[in-house]
Write a protein that holds these residues in place. Structure first.
Motif, mmCIF file in Angstrom:
data_model
loop_
_atom_site.group_PDB
_atom_site.id
_atom_site.type_symbol
_atom_site.label_atom_id
_atom_site.label_comp_id
_atom_site.label_asym_id
_atom_site.label_seq_id
_atom_site.Cartn_x
_atom_site.Cartn_y
_atom_site.Cartn_z
ATOM 1 N N GLY A 196 0.798 -1.222 0.000
ATOM 2 C CA GLY A 196 0.000 0.000 0.000
ATOM 3 C C GLY A 196 0.826 1.265 0.000
ATOM 4 O O GLY A 196 0.282 2.363 0.041
ATOM 5 N N HIS A 197 2.152 1.137 -0.060
ATOM 6 C CA HIS A 197 3.039 2.296 -0.057
ATOM 7 C C HIS A 197 3.529 2.651 -1.454
ATOM 8 O O HIS A 197 4.454 3.459 -1.599
ATOM 9 N N GLU A 198 2.937 2.059 -2.476
ATOM 10 C CA GLU A 198 3.397 2.305 -3.851
ATOM 11 C C GLU A 198 3.369 3.798 -4.158
ATOM 12 O O GLU A 198 2.369 4.486 -3.923
ATOM 13 N N GLY A 199 4.475 4.327 -4.684
ATOM 14 C CA GLY A 199 4.538 5.743 -5.028
ATOM 15 C C GLY A 199 4.376 6.650 -3.833
ATOM 16 O O GLY A 199 3.755 7.711 -3.944
ATOM 17 N N ARG A 200 4.919 6.243 -2.689
ATOM 18 C CA ARG A 200 4.719 6.923 -1.409
ATOM 19 C C ARG A 200 3.233 7.024 -1.091
ATOM 20 O O ARG A 200 2.717 8.043 -0.650
ATOM 21 N N ALA A 201 2.544 5.883 -1.375
ATOM 22 C CA ALA A 201 1.138 5.641 -1.001
ATOM 23 C C ALA A 201 0.125 6.368 -1.880
ATOM 24 O O ALA A 201 -1.011 6.587 -1.457
#
Length: 449
Positions: free
Chosen positions: A89-94
């Motif tokens: 869930g932290h993809e691309g700094r969420a």
């Protein structure tokens, strides 16, 4: 939600799965920690790693995430105590995967990573760490050494009840494709500046001013033009495997790390087909940071199995040099089949000419014993690293063999230096001056154990 084991290239980790209040699943890979660890044990090394599909799984060079993840697992395996919290869930700094790719498109037009997020209506960093702290606390890790170059992670975890007794920066070398991204993290998000250590300087082609690695490998960066290295690990009585072919492992882990450093410093690594048949090596850089070399398999009789790792895993480009005109089945897109005239032994200098024609000038000849010996006898090796392990095999697959001499005075006496790697002894021979008889040997490198 689940607790199991995960064997990896680095170590076998305990893998624990959790589910947060939103239904998102996360995992923790841990090693050497348990709920009842006493206060006398040192705080574990902990990496809180934000999910990055493009970097972790797809090998993106736009970021440093995949390299950081592998380096963290490597450091855990070396220290024997710690954990990697893999926060999904932290993809691309969420901001999510699709939104991250939209941000990439803006970055392609010159917008930095912070302004790209803001332009899309997102915070510069939307990540939260309450679930990460909860997982660490559940596993009994209340005091940690945090493996991160991001001070904000330390502040967030500290506010959530995790005592960060030390923050250990995790810095990997910049590349052309991610230099702007990493510079933005440092200048606008407060990440630690890249303080290139000895190894990173060596990878960048520089020679560090001092240090053990500089002493051991610095000369390789001074070499002008082509450079041919050879490496072999063998027993005290000169065997690289038992008579059944068992070679796992003659030398220890520190020597394997040394081998991976040599791989990272060359353009190509060369092995014979017999080594592929017996050992099925991957020939990649895994124990240290660095780029994988081109893998070269010399196969005059066409005996390399189709399911060999070098032909199937796609981790690095592979040259499959085959003799004769036997048909070749389907191979991966990373494999180039090169036809060699005839089926006899491949002359070492002709092999080096072939590699040079493809821009591969820094070469490591890795195995097996017959191949390394052939290159040494042909006078084609500049530097030979011969590691001897304190074991007596008695009978088996021979290691290094050079042409015999009737008189000891005619034997090769090249300049040499030695250093200890754990229980093993590395003897480094400068074969460019193979007939020199040094008045004194070069100073030994200090014990690296």
């Amino acid at each position: 939600m689940a607790d199991t084991r995960l064997p990896t290239d680095h170590a076998t980790f305990r893998m624990t799965a959790y589910r947060d209040d939103t239904g998102m699943d996360h995992v923790v890979l841990s090693l050497g920690v348990s709920d009842d660890d006493g206060p006398d044990l040192p705080p574990p090394l902990v990496r809180v790693h934000s999910e990055c599909l493009t970097g972790d799984a797809l090998g993106s060079r736009r970021c440093d995430c995949g390299e950081q993840l592998q380096q963290a697992l490597h450091l855990l395996a070396r220290t024997g105590r710690g954990a990697v919290v893999y926060a999904r869930g932290h993809e691309g700094r969420a901001i999510g995967l699709a939104e991250k790719l939209r941000a990439y498109a803006l970055q392609d037009r010159g917008v930095d990573t912070v302004d790209a997020n803001l332009a899309l209506g997102h915070p510069a960093d939307a990540r939260t760490y309450d679930h990460c702290a909860a997982m660490l606390l559940d596993l009994g890790m209340r005091r940690v050494r945090l493996l991160s170059s991001n001070p904000a992670k330390e502040l967030a975890l500290s506010a959530l009840g995790i005592e960060v007794v030390e923050r250990v920066p995790l810095v990997v070398p910049d590349r052309e494709e991610n230099a702007f991204y990493l510079a933005t993290k440092r200048t606008r998000m407060g990440h630690d500046e890249a303080d290139q250590g000895e190894w990173e300087q060596l990878l960048a082609g520089r020679i560090p001013a001092s240090g053990e690695l500089a002493h051991r490998y610095g000369d390789l960066n001074r070499a002008d033009g082509p450079l041919v290295l050879a490496q072999l690990g063998q027993s005290l009585d000169g065997f690289i495997a038992s008579r059944t072919g068992d070679a796992a492992f003659v030398t220890g882990e520190q020597d394997r790390e040394h081998l991976h450093r040599l791989r990272a410093l060359v353009d190509a690594v060369v092995v014979g087909a017999a080594t592929v048949v017996c050992d099925d090596p991957r020939l990649t850089v895994r124990a240290v940071s660095g780029a994988h070399p081109v893998r070269v398999v010399l196969d005059p009789r066409g005996v390399t199995p189709a399911d060999a790792a070098v032909l199937t895993d796609g981790a690095a480009p592979t040259l499959w040099v085959r003799g004769g005109d036997t048909p070749v089945g389907p191979v991966g897109g990373h494999v180039e089949v090169v036809r060699w005239p005839g089926e006899g032994p491949m002359e070492p200098r002709a092999v080096l000419d072939l590699l040079a024609s493809r821009g591969l000038h820094r070469v490591l000849v890795e195995g097996g014993g017959r191949l390394v010996s052939a290159f040494v006898r042909a006078g084609a090796v500049d530097r030979l690293y011969l590691t001897t392990a304190p074991v007596l095999i008695g009978d088996g697959v021979p290691g290094l063999r050079v042409a015999g001499e009737d008189l000891l005075s005619d034997a090769l006496r090249p300049p040499a230096r030695r250093y200890q790697l754990g229980d093993d002894m590395v003897t480094e021979l400068d074969l460019r001056r193979r007939d020199a008889v040094p008045s004194t040997l070069a100073a030994d490198v200090p014990d690296a154990s």
